[in-house]
Design an enzyme around this catalytic site. Structure first.
Site, mmCIF file in Angstrom:
data_model
loop_
_atom_site.group_PDB
_atom_site.id
_atom_site.type_symbol
_atom_site.label_atom_id
_atom_site.label_comp_id
_atom_site.label_asym_id
_atom_site.label_seq_id
_atom_site.Cartn_x
_atom_site.Cartn_y
_atom_site.Cartn_z
ATOM 1 C CD GLU A 113 19.692 -29.864 -28.944
ATOM 2 O OE1 GLU A 113 19.010 -30.258 -27.995
ATOM 3 O OE2 GLU A 113 19.590 -30.310 -30.096
ATOM 4 C CE LYS A 115 20.185 -33.089 -18.714
ATOM 5 N NZ LYS A 115 19.232 -32.756 -17.672
ATOM 6 C CG ASP A 117 16.786 -27.924 -14.102
ATOM 7 O OD1 ASP A 117 16.296 -29.066 -14.204
ATOM 8 O OD2 ASP A 117 17.280 -27.484 -13.052
ATOM 9 C CE1 TYR A 222 14.094 -33.819 -25.678
ATOM 10 C CE2 TYR A 222 14.006 -31.883 -24.273
ATOM 11 C CZ TYR A 222 13.811 -33.245 -24.460
ATOM 12 O OH TYR A 222 13.344 -34.003 -23.433
ATOM 13 C CB CYS A 404 18.607 -20.409 25.944
ATOM 14 S SG CYS A 404 17.236 -20.520 24.779
ATOM 15 C CB CYS A 407 14.218 -19.677 27.879
ATOM 16 S SG CYS A 407 15.462 -20.974 28.010
HETATM 17 S S1 IVH Z 1 17.632 -34.963 -25.620
HETATM 18 C C1 IVH Z 1 17.061 -39.706 -25.532
HETATM 19 N N1 IVH Z 1 17.915 -32.393 -25.386
HETATM 20 O O1 IVH Z 1 17.318 -33.907 -20.074
HETATM 21 C C2 IVH Z 1 16.834 -38.548 -24.632
HETATM 22 N N2 IVH Z 1 17.149 -33.606 -23.502
HETATM 23 O O2 IVH Z 1 18.090 -37.303 -19.559
HETATM 24 C C3 IVH Z 1 16.710 -37.323 -25.454
HETATM 25 N N3 IVH Z 1 16.643 -32.224 -21.558
HETATM 26 O O3 IVH Z 1 14.731 -35.753 -19.268
HETATM 27 C C4 IVH Z 1 16.859 -36.138 -24.625
HETATM 28 N N4 IVH Z 1 17.156 -30.298 -22.470
HETATM 29 O O4 IVH Z 1 13.997 -33.884 -20.732
HETATM 30 C C5 IVH Z 1 17.577 -33.539 -24.775
HETATM 31 N N5 IVH Z 1 18.188 -30.100 -25.347
HETATM 32 C C6 IVH Z 1 17.842 -31.234 -24.733
HETATM 33 C C7 IVH Z 1 17.385 -31.248 -23.391
HETATM 34 C C8 IVH Z 1 17.053 -32.476 -22.818
HETATM 35 C C9 IVH Z 1 16.717 -30.891 -21.374
HETATM 36 C C10 IVH Z 1 16.212 -33.210 -20.537
HETATM 37 C C11 IVH Z 1 15.292 -34.261 -21.036
HETATM 38 C C12 IVH Z 1 15.639 -35.511 -20.285
HETATM 39 C C13 IVH Z 1 16.964 -35.196 -19.663
HETATM 40 C C14 IVH Z 1 18.057 -36.113 -20.189
#
Ligand code: IVH
Length: 668
Positions: A113, A115, A117, A222, A404, A407
């Site tokens: 997936e 990640k 931000d 997620y 400078c 000045c």
């Molecule tokens: S799974 C057990 N899936 O990334 C932790 N996290 O440390 C389950 N994040 O703060 C997280 N996209 O908020 C998961 N598709 C995704 C994500 C995701 C962003 C963030 C989550 C967490 C950090 C992972």
């Protein structure tokens, strides 16, 4: 209209608005124009005002933001919100794959997936109704931000099934919303957000939900925290169920049977990342089967069945148009690259510090060059290198001026320094920068008095030195362009409040060469008042542990200057406090605290207190707070998303505490 008719209409409106909302914000397929939606919401709000009994928790009218809160309540996460281990390269991914294989054999699949931000949130539904939403906090205790979350249109207030469940996801601000929010902030003279993640976090931490409602946030869910209670066997099945319930999940996910395919997916997104309408900072890879997840288990912080691949900092190419020079508070002349504006990691970059002439020579940077830009630590833009093979011959070498730019006094290169300095104490640029420093956060912390207003006041000759700030009046301020009645009054109030600051803030604000915030505090604690410090000899100063020869000389020279004495007198008569107000430091022998004589390193995000607060408290108890982990470290406190310092602590076998444990010990 009677109650019965109203009730029927309210129900119709709920149904219509929920449907339009879902089509627009979850499916991305609007079926009616915005104006029609707005009209229906308006009708609903009016009906609810006329018949307050018809206003329910899941009413779409809640999306516009309810009443202002005093503070956020704490929420305990029954099921902890863990974080993920990181992978930074292909080898880390292969190692992860090997660990999985050793534990569960070869028959499994991964789900990859994006990640996202943003910031992690948890949403609790009871019988299909959205009851409570919280931030992650330290993973165990977060904050109740329900009213703000209700303003996110893609969060369903009522699910399609009457299930009781807790779901987790990432709330974020799309790139477009971020750009326009920042543009508006800059136009208002406010500090823009550094990146969409901070903007999203800042928006969800607003006590006024109407503010959050105006910020166009979004969310991707997620995971289902209590997935074990449902009849679901895999993560991917869980995501499909979330879709069916009306949640928004990210559709770029992919099932990958082998690590090779995972790597291909990761590489693909390194390329495609800039084209997404939201920021991602990596890829999350999860073992799909829930049975296998269970078998793999979790460590204290993160599951063994998942890992986060973090992208390397994004690099882009742009043109260096020219080099601008600025004179800082201490007279150092710094060259800044002015770039053809370009998008990097979520923001438009048009400037990057070049630090000094040596760096320009070393990288052979010329005006007109094509340069590679990245953001160090994903925040501060820097020029990585020059694409010399793209030169046309029209590029121009740059050399630092001899005088400078403000000045015109001759610039000097001090021994052992790479920087060029303007030595003229009356240089207007230095005075202006000194004033900006004086009002800044760690110094006198005068709200509403930023770089812009100071520059205006200085240009209008309304202030020449810091004492002049305390002579400002309403009539003077109101003359300034874009200064309103309210801002002028607020500003005067903030200036007034600053008079009561403890000595160390004033001392740091005065900008004595080599005296940083930390030394200012030590000096204030040791001498107690400005006049005692002003009398201190070089020997008395160097007798203090943290004060070296250079700093001692600089302090003595500073207080010897007639102008300084005059300035201090003026500040005293303006009513500015000259005494240290904080607690005295505790000597190691006097403290019976756990922290006495211990060296502590704070890392990661602390949620309940700022790092500075934690540091102050530890120091009060006789402990020392250091910036990096070494063999001498006694304890590491790891907040959320702790990185290399935590890894180092683990490697060296140093005791690691959570923020909670720290709080517990501090409150003893
Ligand atoms: S799974 C057990 N899936 O990334 C932790 N996290 O440390 C389950 N994040 O703060 C997280 N996209 O908020 C998961 N598709 C995704 C994500 C995701 C962003 C963030 C989550 C967490 C950090 C992972």
């Amino acid at each position: 209209m009677d109650l019965q008719m109203a009730e029927q209409r309210v129900q119709e409106l709920h149904q219509l608005l929920n449907q339009y909302n879902y089509e627009y914000h979850v499916l991305d397929k609007p079926s009616v124009p915005d104006a029609e939606y707005d009209q229906l919401i308006h009708e609903l709000i009016q009906l609810e005002e006329a018949f307050p009994g018809l206003k329910t928790l899941d009413s779409p009218s809640q999306r516009v933001g309810g009443s202002i809160l005093d503070m956020f309540e704490k929420v305990q996460h029954e099921i902890p919100m863990l974080s993920l281990g990181n992978a930074f390269n292909e080898q880390d991914l292969r190692d992860f794959d090997r660990r999985i294989r050793q534990a569960v054999g070869d028959r499994f699949t991964y789900v990859c997936e994006l990640k996202i931000d943003g910031l992690a949130v948890s949403l609790r539904y009871e019988n299909g109704l959205f009851m409570q939403g919280a931030t992650r906090g330290d993973g165990t205790i977060g904050e109740d931000i329900t009213s703000n979350l209700k303003t996110i249109r893609s969060i369903p207030l009522r699910l399609k099934d009457e299930v009781t469940m807790e779901v987790r996801g990432e709330a974020f601000m799309p790139k477009k919303s971020f750009e326009s929010l920042n543009q508006a902030k800059v136009e208002k003279g406010e500090e823009p957000f550094a990146n969409p993640r901070n903007a999203a976090a800042g928006s969800l931490r607003q006590l006024d939900p109407k503010m959050a409602a105006s910020r166009n946030l979004d969310i991707y869910l997620y995971s289902i925290a209590n997935i074990g209670e449902l009849n679901i066997h895999s993560h991917s099945q869980g995501l499909t169920y979330l879709d069916e319930l009306g949640f928004k999940t990210n559709k770029e996910r992919k099932t990958c049977p082998t690590i090779e395919e995972v790597i291909e997916y990761v590489d693909g997104w390194v390329e495609k990342r800039p084209s997404l309408p939201y920021e991602i900072d990596g890829i999350v890879i999860k073992v799909d089967s829930l049975d296998q997840q269970k078998e793999l288990g979790t460590t204290a912080k993160s599951p063994r069945w998942a890992i986060a691949y973090k992208f390397p900092a994004e690099e882009v190419v742009t043109t260096l148009k020219h080099i601008e020079l600025s004179v800082g508070r201490t007279g150092v002349v710094t060259p800044t690259a002015i770039l053809e504006p370009v998008q990097v990691a979520g923001t438009t970059v048009q400037r990057a510090s070049l630090h000094n002439e040596d760096l320009i020579r070393e990288k052979d940077i010329r005006i007109g060059d094509q340069v590679v830009i990245k953001k160090a630590g994903d925040i501060i833009p820097e020029v990585v290198n020059v694409l010399a093979d793209r030169r046309t011959g029209d590029e121009m070498e740059f050399s630092m001026p001899t005088h400078c730019p403000e000045c015109e006094s001759e610039l000097v290169r001090l021994e052992e320094e790479v920087a060029l300095r303007c030595m003229n104490p009356k240089c207007p640029a230095q005075i202006r920068e000194g004033l900006i420093h004086f009002v800044s956060r760690n110094a006198m912390n005068i709200d509403g008095l930023g770089e812009k207003v100071i520059s205006q006041l200085f240009a209008e000759k309304l202030i020449q030195d810091v004492a002049d700030l305390y002579k400002l009046t309403y009539d003077l301020l109101i003359q300034l362009e874009r200064m309103g009645e309210k801002s002028a009054n607020n500003l005067l109030q903030a200036i007034e409040v600053s008079k009561d600051n403890s000595l160390e803030k004033l001392l740091f604000g005065l900008g004595i060469r080599h005296v940083g915030a930390k030394a200012a505090k030590t000096l204030s604690q040791t001498f107690g008042t400005m006049s005692e410090l002003a009398k201190a000899s070089r020997e008395e100063l160097t007798a203090i542990n943290e004060i070296g020869d250079k700093m001692a000389d600089s302090i003595v020279t500073f207080f010897d200057m007639e102008e300084v004495q005059e300035l201090l007198e003026e500040l005293v008569s303006a009513g500015v406090n000259m005494e240290y107000k904080g607690p005295k430091p505790v000597s190691v022998e006097d403290s019976d605290s756990f922290f006495a004589g211990k060296t502590v390193v704070l890392t990661g995000k602390l949620e309940q207190m700022s790092r500075n607060e934690a540091k102050d408290q530890i120091e009060q108890l006789g402990g020392k707070v250091a910036g990096s982990v070494s063999k001498k470290t006694d304890l590491v406190v790891a907040g959320a998303d702790a990185g290399s310092k935590l890894a180092k602590a683990e490697e060296l076998g140093i005791e690691v505490w959570s923020e909670e444990k720290l709080l517990e010990e501090l409150s003893k």
